[in-house]
Enzyme design. Structure first.
Site, mmCIF file in Angstrom:
data_model
loop_
_atom_site.group_PDB
_atom_site.id
_atom_site.type_symbol
_atom_site.label_atom_id
_atom_site.label_comp_id
_atom_site.label_asym_id
_atom_site.label_seq_id
_atom_site.Cartn_x
_atom_site.Cartn_y
_atom_site.Cartn_z
ATOM 1 N N GLU A 112 0.734 -1.187 0.033
ATOM 2 C CA GLU A 112 0.033 0.163 0.089
ATOM 3 C C GLU A 112 0.944 1.398 -0.033
ATOM 4 O O GLU A 112 0.541 2.176 -0.559
ATOM 5 C CB GLU A 112 -0.743 0.113 1.388
ATOM 6 C CG GLU A 112 -2.231 -1.319 1.094
ATOM 7 C CD GLU A 112 -3.081 -1.001 2.200
ATOM 8 O OE1 GLU A 112 -4.077 -0.455 1.804
ATOM 9 O OE2 GLU A 112 -2.798 -1.136 3.388
ATOM 10 N N GLU A 132 -4.276 -8.939 3.698
ATOM 11 C CA GLU A 132 -5.144 -8.323 4.812
ATOM 12 C C GLU A 132 -6.252 -9.454 4.962
ATOM 13 O O GLU A 132 -6.560 -9.570 6.180
ATOM 14 C CB GLU A 132 -5.298 -7.063 4.600
ATOM 15 C CG GLU A 132 -4.455 -5.948 4.964
ATOM 16 C CD GLU A 132 -3.544 -5.903 3.633
ATOM 17 O OE1 GLU A 132 -2.711 -4.736 3.868
ATOM 18 O OE2 GLU A 132 -3.841 -6.446 2.905
#
Length: 693
Positions: A112, A132
Site C-alpha cells: 500500500e 489482509e
C-alpha cells in the site's frame, strides 16, 4: 545538486542525498515491518528531501525485503500518528516524484505504501500482495482503491480476496509495477527517474480500466464463494466496486471499515494464529544453524502417501530416489508420479520446463543400496510396526552415519520403532498429511533419542518444502490424530445416543470446519481407523463405552467412497443418507439399551469442541505438544478447523468459563468410564493468544 550528502538515521529510516535524488532507506530488521518508527521515519525523510531541494526520491528497504507488512503487534491498540494513510498523504503531497524500489517482498501495508508512491520498480523475484483478508481485515491504507485503478477492479478483487502473492514478472504486465530492475536496485531507481521526465502521478486520481459488468460480477461471485462469505470479504468486494467513485470519500470509508475489522474477534483470532504459526517452527534449545544439508532424499514405499511425499520433495527442487519392493511395483509408482507431474503441467500449474526438471530428478530402486547417496530417507510403508522396524534396520545398514532416517507413521511408537538400531539418535518422525504435496501441516516428531541437529534439520526441511512445521513428542497419534481420535469418538457417541450422522456433519460444517467427521471418514477410508481399533482391542478397557457402528460398517464392506458406501451411500456420486446405515445404528442402540435423545446443532458443536479441548489439555499435560498454541496450528492447518476462529484453544479461551465447564462435565458424563479430564482451565490460563512475535 551533484554531491552526495548524508544525515543521521531517522529512527528506522536512513536519509541521504544521491545528487539531486533523496534516498530513504528503511532498516527495521528482520523483515522491515511497517512499524510506527518506520512510518514516522518516512514522513520525516520526505520533509528533509523537500528542505534539501530534491528533484525526486527513492524509497527502498535494507536487508532482505522492502516491507513485509505492517507490524501486527500494534494492531491490538490504538495506532499512533502518523498512520499509514498519513504517510501516503505526505508522499502524494511532495512536490517531487517518489519511486518505490521493491525487492524481496512488498506485502500488505508495504505494498500500500508503494501504491501511494508515484512509480514502482522491482527486482526480479520480488513478491507483492495484499494479505489482509487472510487476517480478518481488508487493506486499510488505500489498497482497495489504488490497486483497482492500476490493474482493474476484477483483477484487484481477485488478488485482494485471495490474499494472493504474485511475482514482479506478473505484476509488470498488469501495471502494478512500472519496470523491472536487473542490476543494482538503487542505481536502477535513480536511472528510472533520470531516463525521462517523471511528473507526479497519483494512482488515486486514475480511473480503473474499463471492463464488462459480467466480468466484474463473475469476479465478485468467485471471491465471495472462495471467502465463504466472511464479513471482511464482503467489505473488500464492496470497496473495490466503489473505486470508480471519487477517491477521497471512499478512502475514508475504507479506513473506517479497516479500523472496525482489525478490532473484531475474527481478526484477533487470525492474528493469534499467525503468531502461533511463527512460534511453532522453533523449539527452545534447538539451534537452527545446526541443521544438516539435505540435497537428495529417498522415499521407501510408492503408494498414495509415498507418491505424495515424493511430489512434495520434487516440487522443492530435491532429487528423489523411490524404493519399492519389486520392479513391477516400482514401475507403477514411477509411472504414477510422472503422470501426476505431466498433469500439473497440462493444467498450467507448473511450466513444461519445471515438469521436465522434476521428472529428471526422479529415479527408483528395488534395493536399499540404491538409497546410499541420500541425505535423508523417509519410509512410507504399511502402518505395521514389524514392517517398519525391518525397513529402518535395512536403511541403517546402507546409509552413511550422518544420513537421517525418518518415518511417516501416523500412530505408531517411534521409540519402539528405533529401539533396535545402533544409532536411534538419527531417527525422527515426519508425519505428512494426505495429499502430502498439498496439505500444509507437517508434524516433526521428536523421539526420545532424536539428536538436536536432526530435529533442526527436520524443521528446516519443513520450511524448504513450504510446510507448516509443528514439533510433537511420541504418543499414539502424536498431536493431530490423537485429538482427532477423541473428536471422532465423541461424534460416534453422539450418533449412538441419538444424533444422525448427517446432523453431526451439518453442525460441524456450520461451525466452520471444512468437512464433518463422517464425511471425512468416508473420504479417507473407514478401514484405516478400523485397523487401529483392532490393534488396540487387546488393551481396551471392557467397561468403557465402545461404539460398534463403524466396525459393523466395515464388516459390511462399507469402507467409504472407495467402495461406494460408508456412513453415506455414494451411488449417485454425492453423499446420501442410507437406510442401511440407519438400521445398523438402530441395532447398536438396541443392544446397548439406549433410548435415543435429540441434540441441537449447538449441543453437537459444543460437545465436539469439548472433546477436542479436553484431549488437547491432556496432550499438553503429557508434554506431547511443546506449547498450547501449537495445538491451534495443527488443527487449523491439518484438520480443517476454521482459521477465523483462531484454533480450538483460542476459541475455548473466548468462551464463558462456566459454560465451557458445563460442556466438559457433559462430556465426562456421556463418555463415562475411563474418561480422563484434562487440565483445561490451567492450559487456557497459560495460552498465549496475544499478538506478539
Amino acid at each position: 545538486m551533484n554531491t552526495r550528502t548524508a544525515t543521521p538515521s531517522t529512527g528506522k529510516v536512513a536519509f541521504r542525498m544521491e545528487g539531486s535524488i533523496a534516498v530513504l532507506e528503511i532498516d527495521n530488521p528482520p523483515v522491515n515491518a511497517g512499524s510506527h518508527a518506520v512510518r514516522e521515519g518516512v514522513v520525516t525523510g520526505i520533509a528533509k528531501a523537500g528542505e534539501a531541494g530534491a528533484e525526486g526520491a527513492v524509497l527502498l528497504g535494507a536487508g532482505r525485503s522492502f516491507i513485509a507488512g505492517s507490524d501486527l503487534r500494534e494492531f491490538n491498540k490504538a495506532l499512533a500518528w502518523p498512520e499509514l494513510p498519513d504517510v501516503i498523504a505526505t508522499i502524494e503531497a511532495a512536490p517531487f516524484p517518489v519511486v518505490a524500489a521493491l525487492h524481496g517482498v512488498a506485502l500488505g501495508g508495504g505494498l500500500e505504501l508503494a501504491l501511494g508512491c508515484d512509480y514502482r520498480i522491482a527486482a526480479p523475484g520480488t513478491m507483492v500482495g495484499l494479505p489482509e483478508v487472510s487476517l480478518g481485515m481488508i487493506p486499510g491504507a488505500g489498497g482497495t482503491q489504488r490497486l483497482p485503478r492500476l490493474i482493474g477492479r476484477s483483477k484487484a478483487m481477485d488478488l485482494i480476496c485471495r490474499a494472493a502473492r504474485i511475482p514482479a514478472s506478473e505484476a509488470l504486465p498488469l501495471g502494478l509495477v512500472d519496470a523491472l530492475c536487473e542490476g543494482d536496485l538503487l542505481e536502477g531507481a535513480i536511472a528510472f527517474l533520470a531516463a525521462a521526465p517523471r511528473p507526479k502521478r497519483l494512482s488515486r486520481a486514475l480511473m480503473p480500466p474499463e471492463e464488462t459488468d459480467e466480468a466484474l460480477e463473475a469476479a465478485a461471485a468467485a471471491a465471495l464463494k472462495r471467502g465463504k462469505g466472511r464479513p471482511n470479504v464482503v467489505e473488500a468486494i464492496r470497496l473495490v466496486r466503489a473505486s470508480t467513485q471519487e477517491a477521497g470519500p471512499v478512502l475514508a470509508d475504507e479506513r473506517e471499515t479497516f479500523q472496525k475489522l482489525r478490532k473484531s474477534p475474527e481478526a484477533h483470532a487470525l492474528r493469534s494464529l499467525f503468531f502461533a504459526e511463527r512460534r511453532a517452527g522453533s523449539v527452545a534449545g534447538i539451534d537452527p544453524k545446526s541443521a544438516r544439508a539435505v540435497r537428495r532424499v529417498g522415499v521407501v514405499g510408492g503408494g498414495t502417501m509415498g507418491q505424495g511425499i515424493a511430489r512434495a520433495f520434487l516440487a522443492a527442487g530435491l532429487p528423489v530416489v523411490l524404493m519399492e519392493r519389486d520392479g513391477a511395483a516400482l514401475e507403477t509408482a514411477l509411472a504414477g508420479l510422472r503422470a501426476a507431474i505431466e498433469g500439473q503441467a497440462g493444467k498450467g500449474r507448473i511450466t513444461e520446463a519445471e515438469a521436465t526438471a522434476r521428472s529428471e530428478a526422479l529415479s527408483g530402486t528395488v534395493e536399499a543400496d540404491g538409497l546410499a547417496g541420500c541425505d535423508l530417507v523417509i519410509e512410507a510403508v504399511f502402518e505395521d510396526m514389524a514392517v517398519k522396524k525391518q525397513v529402518l534396520a535395512r536403511l541403517e545398514a546402507v546409509l552413511p552415519p550422518e544420513a537421517i532416517i525418518a518415518t511417516n507413521t501416523s500412530y505408531l511408537d517411534i521409540d519402539e520403532m528405533a529401539s533396535g538400531l545402533a544409532n536411534p539418535e538419527r531417527v525422527l518422525g515426519l508425519h505428512f498429511f494426505s495429499p502430502a504435496d498439498i496439505m500444509k501441516l507437517l508434524e516433526v516428531v521428536r523421539a526420545a533419542k532424536t539428536a538436536p541437529e536432526v530435529l533442526a534439520t527436520g524443521l528446516k526441511l519443513a520450511r524448504n518444502l513450504g510446510k507448516q512445521p509443528v514439533v510433537a513428542r511420541v504418543a499414539e497419534g502424536f498431536i493431530g490424530n490423537r485429538i482427532y481420535a477423541a473428536y471422532r469418538r465423541r461424534a460416534e457417541l453422539l450418533v449412538l445416543d441419538g444424533a444422525r450422522p448427517e446432523q453431526v456433519d451439518a453442525a460441524v460444517t456450520d461451525f466452520g470446519f471444512a468437512m464433518g467427521p463422517f464425511a471425512v471418514a468416508d473420504m479417507s477410508g473407514l478401514d484405516i481407523a478400523w485397523a487401529m481399533r483392532k490393534r488396540q482391542a487387546a488393551t481396551r478397557d471392557p467397561a468403557a463405552r465402545y461404539v460398534t457402528i463403524p466396525d459393523r460398517l466395515c464388516e459390511a464392506g462399507r469402507l467409504g467412497r472407495k467402495t461406494g458406501a460408508g456412513w453415506y451411500d455414494y451411488a449417485s456420486g454425492a453423499a446420501q443418507p442410507d437406510p442401511a446405515v440407519a438400521a445398523i445404528i438402530a441395532e447398536a442402540r438396541e443392544r446397548a439399551g439406549i433410548t435415543p435423545r435429540d441434540f441441537t446443532a449447538e449441543e453437537i458443536q459444543h460437545q465436539l469442541m469439548a472433546a477436542i479441548v479436553n484431549e488437547a489439555a491432556l496432550l499438553l499435560e503429557e508434554g506431547v505438544a511443546v506449547r498450547a498454541s501449537d495445538v491451534d496450528v495443527v488443527l487449523a492447518n491439518g484438520y480443517g478447523f476454521p482459521r477465523w476462529r483462531g484454533g480450538p484453544l483460542h476459541w475455548a479461551a473466548q468462551q464463558e468459563a462456566a459454560a465451557l465447564e458445563a460442556d466438559l462435565n457433559e462430556l465426562a458424563r456421556d463418555v463415562g468410564h475411563g474418561h480422563r479430564a484434562g487440565p483445561v482451565a490451567r492450559v487456557l490460563a497459560e495460552l498465549d493468544t496475544g499478538n506478539e512475535s
